[in-house]
Motif scaffolding. Structure first.
Motif, PDB file in Angstrom:
ATOM      1  N   ALA A  84     -35.773  -6.501 -52.519  1.00 39.76           N
ATOM      2  CA  ALA A  84     -35.669  -7.879 -53.009  1.00 39.76           C
ATOM      3  C   ALA A  84     -34.500  -8.594 -52.364  1.00 39.76           C
ATOM      4  O   ALA A  84     -33.516  -7.989 -51.934  1.00 39.76           O
ATOM      5  N   VAL A  85     -34.610  -9.923 -52.298  1.00 38.11           N
ATOM      6  CA  VAL A  85     -33.529 -10.767 -51.793  1.00 38.11           C
ATOM      7  C   VAL A  85     -33.190 -11.795 -52.864  1.00 38.11           C
ATOM      8  O   VAL A  85     -34.008 -12.110 -53.730  1.00 38.11           O
ATOM      9  N   TYR A  86     -31.973 -12.314 -52.787  1.00 41.04           N
ATOM     10  CA  TYR A  86     -31.520 -13.267 -53.807  1.00 41.04           C
ATOM     11  C   TYR A  86     -32.117 -14.644 -53.543  1.00 41.04           C
ATOM     12  O   TYR A  86     -32.794 -15.213 -54.398  1.00 41.04           O
ATOM     13  N   THR A  87     -31.883 -15.199 -52.371  1.00 35.99           N
ATOM     14  CA  THR A  87     -32.532 -16.444 -51.959  1.00 35.99           C
ATOM     15  C   THR A  87     -32.993 -16.290 -50.508  1.00 35.99           C
ATOM     16  O   THR A  87     -32.442 -15.483 -49.747  1.00 35.99           O
ATOM     17  N   PHE A  88     -33.983 -17.055 -50.117  1.00 39.69           N
ATOM     18  CA  PHE A  88     -34.487 -17.035 -48.746  1.00 39.69           C
ATOM     19  C   PHE A  88     -35.146 -18.385 -48.459  1.00 39.69           C
ATOM     20  O   PHE A  88     -35.505 -19.117 -49.398  1.00 39.69           O
ATOM     21  N   PRO A  89     -35.275 -18.757 -47.166  1.00 39.94           N
ATOM     22  CA  PRO A  89     -34.939 -17.993 -45.960  1.00 39.94           C
ATOM     23  C   PRO A  89     -33.448 -18.034 -45.629  1.00 39.94           C
ATOM     24  O   PRO A  89     -32.699 -18.829 -46.189  1.00 39.94           O
ATOM     25  N   ASP A  90     -33.077 -17.134 -44.720  1.00 40.01           N
ATOM     26  CA  ASP A  90     -31.729 -17.076 -44.166  1.00 40.01           C
ATOM     27  C   ASP A  90     -31.901 -16.786 -42.677  1.00 40.01           C
ATOM     28  O   ASP A  90     -31.785 -15.648 -42.228  1.00 40.01           O
ATOM     29  N   THR A  91     -32.212 -17.828 -41.928  1.00 42.85           N
ATOM     30  CA  THR A  91     -32.681 -17.686 -40.552  1.00 42.85           C
ATOM     31  C   THR A  91     -31.667 -18.225 -39.561  1.00 42.85           C
ATOM     32  O   THR A  91     -31.112 -19.310 -39.749  1.00 42.85           O
ATOM     33  N   THR A  92     -31.434 -17.464 -38.490  1.00 34.63           N
ATOM     34  CA  THR A  92     -30.582 -17.899 -37.387  1.00 34.63           C
ATOM     35  C   THR A  92     -31.369 -17.776 -36.097  1.00 34.63           C
ATOM     36  O   THR A  92     -31.890 -16.702 -35.770  1.00 34.63           O
ATOM     37  N   ARG A  93     -31.461 -18.878 -35.358  1.00 33.85           N
ATOM     38  CA  ARG A  93     -32.113 -18.891 -34.050  1.00 33.85           C
ATOM     39  C   ARG A  93     -31.051 -19.108 -32.971  1.00 33.85           C
ATOM     40  O   ARG A  93     -30.258 -20.054 -33.061  1.00 33.85           O
ATOM     41  N   ASN A  94     -31.034 -18.241 -31.979  1.00 34.98           N
ATOM     42  CA  ASN A  94     -30.088 -18.338 -30.871  1.00 34.98           C
ATOM     43  C   ASN A  94     -30.834 -18.387 -29.543  1.00 34.98           C
ATOM     44  O   ASN A  94     -31.870 -17.729 -29.379  1.00 34.98           O
ATOM     45  N   GLU A  95     -30.277 -19.129 -28.620  1.00 35.49           N
ATOM     46  CA  GLU A  95     -30.759 -19.093 -27.242  1.00 35.49           C
ATOM     47  C   GLU A  95     -29.551 -19.117 -26.320  1.00 35.49           C
ATOM     48  O   GLU A  95     -28.661 -19.958 -26.468  1.00 35.49           O
ATOM     49  N   LEU A  96     -29.512 -18.172 -25.378  1.00 32.62           N
ATOM     50  CA  LEU A  96     -28.349 -17.986 -24.509  1.00 32.62           C
ATOM     51  C   LEU A  96     -28.786 -17.938 -23.060  1.00 32.62           C
ATOM     52  O   LEU A  96     -29.756 -17.262 -22.706  1.00 32.62           O
ATOM     53  N   ALA A  97     -28.040 -18.665 -22.217  1.00 32.11           N
ATOM     54  CA  ALA A  97     -28.161 -18.544 -20.766  1.00 32.11           C
ATOM     55  C   ALA A  97     -26.766 -18.251 -20.232  1.00 32.11           C
ATOM     56  O   ALA A  97     -25.829 -19.022 -20.463  1.00 32.11           O
ATOM     57  N   PHE A  98     -26.620 -17.121 -19.540  1.00 31.40           N
ATOM     58  CA  PHE A  98     -25.301 -16.653 -19.124  1.00 31.40           C
ATOM     59  C   PHE A  98     -25.352 -16.249 -17.659  1.00 31.40           C
ATOM     60  O   PHE A  98     -26.117 -15.369 -17.263  1.00 31.40           O
ATOM     61  N   THR A  99     -24.530 -16.910 -16.840  1.00 33.76           N
ATOM     62  CA  THR A  99     -24.434 -16.616 -15.417  1.00 33.76           C
ATOM     63  C   THR A  99     -23.033 -16.127 -15.101  1.00 33.76           C
ATOM     64  O   THR A  99     -22.044 -16.729 -15.544  1.00 33.76           O
TER      65      THR A  99
END
Length: 603
Positions: A84-99
């Protein structure tokens, strides 16, 4: 287990002076807790060149993730359902470009030049469903003509304030949402770039070996951050139905506590050196130093309350030595200093009256001082090899004292919020023992760590008697020197055995044990600690010649129920799964038994 799928493909080749590598991976799972689906995609390309005095290369990394990190839940809820979870959603979206580029040039038999440079582009979006504390306005204070079901926000600073939709300016009423839940969103865009250049000399001093390094580094970052709260209604499943209306304080929106938009410019310059002098084949002395200068400029794009310019500078010396007692035993010791400048998120989230959401939320705050660490470390290490037996060991003790340590203090009012504060002095005093060896086809290892992590200053931190009954009537938790820091186990142990039954068959078993931890929110050490735990992990693989290898991994082999994190907070949402009220102890459950099986092809 948990619909987990993980795939990796790699390719590498070399042609004359050039080398090429490409790899990609994909991870996806539904997660063992509710609404915890996650996915990670990564790709890396690297081109290298090596010829004569020149060694150069260029790499590019791209990553995209969607992570659902549902956090701590009330103990009573997890006793009914571990997933079980207390509240939801808990979403993190990341996008990385590394040179990143690298260059190494051999200037002479004793001198070389090395340089690296990078550019990183990162975008992050978060979405969190949380409880919200809006309520019907006091009818006696409503202006004439306003709807009687209008929602208001209350604070001890502003009293009761009407809530409006930032997008339209219209009042938000209970016809649109009850106001007991919110969808909190953040958006972060960061462009960072930097370079390091260093020269290395291996020229001796007289008849003695000497290794000298001089270098300089620069790191720059431009960050834009924004956050808002969509007013909603908490559902029976403890999610939130959004109204499409973004909360703002009437007469102030969007420059209010529900909305943030800012830009931050960060600059860090470092100058450093290190010199290792060998008195003879057994005795070596190292002297080092680094000067750090950091500047953080924050610009409020909605008003002026967040504007700030912060400057931090310090020189950090270090000295250490190694003495080789004999071919199998060495004694070592060192003293080092370090500093950590507060980042923008900490500088702008340091007001206990206006706690921020983790990881980033910004309010007008008092300034923070940089944390300064002073560390001593010493010990012995050794190695012995005899026929088909090998044994390596090390024993070390250390003491690190941090002045003006920066501590995240959890808000006693609302889980997931808090503020950063200079917490006086803290100390980590510890011992580490590492052992490993081989006897024929049997390998083994073991490590033990003891750390006494404690406050070393008298503090009064904010508290709430409904959450921690040790809090005073004025809402303070008293902390005295020697009280343990939350979240850090005093004892940790890890051991394993690895057996090669044949050239193809490999089996290993690992044990992990950690002792109890203090709950975040119990900095005074007045409540019962979170229990420690121990788990077993199993791994086996079988190789069918060179092309194919099958493997299986089982984590938490005995399916133990355990927790890795604890926080004290007020649970204001009714739990339909639990009879009666839930207490203030929220914990992060560890995963159950997890089975992963797969195959690897080599071409």
């Amino acid at each position: 287990s948990h619909d987990q799928l993980n795939g990796t493909a790699e390719f590498g080749t070399r042609l004359n002076s050039f080398a090429f590598y490409a790899g990609t991976s994909r991870f996806k799972e539904s997660g063992w807790r509710r609404a915890s689906q996650s996915a990670v995609t990564q790709a890396v390309v690297d081109v290298g060149y090596r010829e004569g005095i020149l060694d150069a290369g260029l790499s590019y990394t791209h990553a995209k993730t969607k992570l659902n990190g549902n956090g701590a839940a009330p103990v009573e809820l997890l006793n009914v359902d571990r997933s079980a979870v207390y509240t939801f959603p808990d979403t993190t979206r990341n996008e990385l470009a590394f040179t990143q580029g690298r260059l190494s040039v051999t200037l002479s038999p004793t001198w070389s030049l090395d340089a690296t440079g990078y550019y990183r582009d990162m975008v992050r979006h978060t979405l969190n469903a949380d409880e919200f504390e809006l309520a019907l306005c006091d009818s006696s204070s409503l202006p004439v003509g306003h709807p009687t079901n209008a929602l208001c926000a209350s604070s001890h600073l502003d009293g009761e304030s009407l809530v409006v939709d930032v997008l339209t300016g219209a009042l938000i009423t209970q016809s649109e949402a009850l106001g007991d839940g919110a969808l909190n969103r953040t958006s972060t865009s960061a462009d960072s770039y930097g370079a390091t250049v260093q020269t290395t000399s291996r020229a001796g001093l007289g008849s003695h070996d000497n290794f000298l390094v001089f270098g300089a580094s620069i790191d720059l970052a431009d960050v834009r951050f924004g956050s808002n709260s969509e007013v909603g209604t908490m559902t029976s499943e403890r999610s939130v139905d959004g109204s499409g209306m973004l909360a703002g304080i009437a007469g102030r929106a969007p420059d209010d506590r529900f909305n943030t938009k800012l830009a931050s410019a960060n600059q860090t310059l470092g100058l450093y050196f290190s010199d290792t002098f060998s008195a003879n084949d057994r005795a070596h002395l190292t002297v080092s130093g680094r000067y750090n200068w950091t500047q953080v400029d924050i610009t409020d794009l909605l008003g002026t309350s967040l504007n700030g310019n912060h400057d931090f500078r310090r020189f950090n010396p270090g000295i250490g030595g190694v003495y080789q007692v004999n071919d199998g035993v060495a004694v070592f010791g060192q003293y080092t200093e370090s500093n950590r400048a507060p980042v923008a998120a900490e500088l702008s989230c340091a007001d206990p009256a206006e706690p921020c959401r983790v990881p980033n939320a910004f309010v007008s705050d008092p300034p923070l001082r940089q944390a300064i660490g002073r560390s001593f470390e010493g010990g012995l290490r050794g190695r012995s090899v005899e026929r088909n037996r090998a044994f390596e060991w090390s024993v070390a003790t250390y003491r690190t004292r941090i002045a003006d340590d920066i501590l995240f203090v959890a808000s006693p009012k609302l889980i997931g919020t808090g503020f950063f504060q200079n917490a006086g002095d803290t100390q980590r005093l510890g011992v580490e023992v590492d052992l490993s060896g081989e006897v024929g086809d049997l390998g083994w290892y073991g490590s033990y760590g003891f750390v006494d992590a404690s406050f070393e200053s008298v503090l009064a931190l904010p508290g709430n008697q409904e959450v921690n009954d040790a809090a005073t009537e004025t809402g303070e938790i008293q902390v005295t020197p020697g009280d343990r820091l939350p979240g850090i186990p005093r004892h940790s142990f890890k051991a394993g055995v690895q057996q090669e039954w044949s050239e193809s068959w490999h089996v290993s078993l690992e044990a992990i044990v950690e002792s109890n931890r203090i709950f975040v929110g119990d900095e005074g050490n007045d409540q019962r600690a979170l229990n420690g735990y121990g788990i077993l992990n199993f791994y086996a693989s079988y190789r069918f010649g060179r092309p194919l290898e099958l493997f299986v991994r089982m984590d938490n082999l005995l399916n133990r129920q355990y927790e890795t994190f604890g926080i004290l907070a007020e649970a204001e949402i009714a739990l339909k799964e639990v009879q009666g009220d839930s207490g203030p102890r929220f914990v992060g459950p560890g995963p159950p038994r997890t089975l992963v099986a797969g195959m690897q092809f080599n071409f």
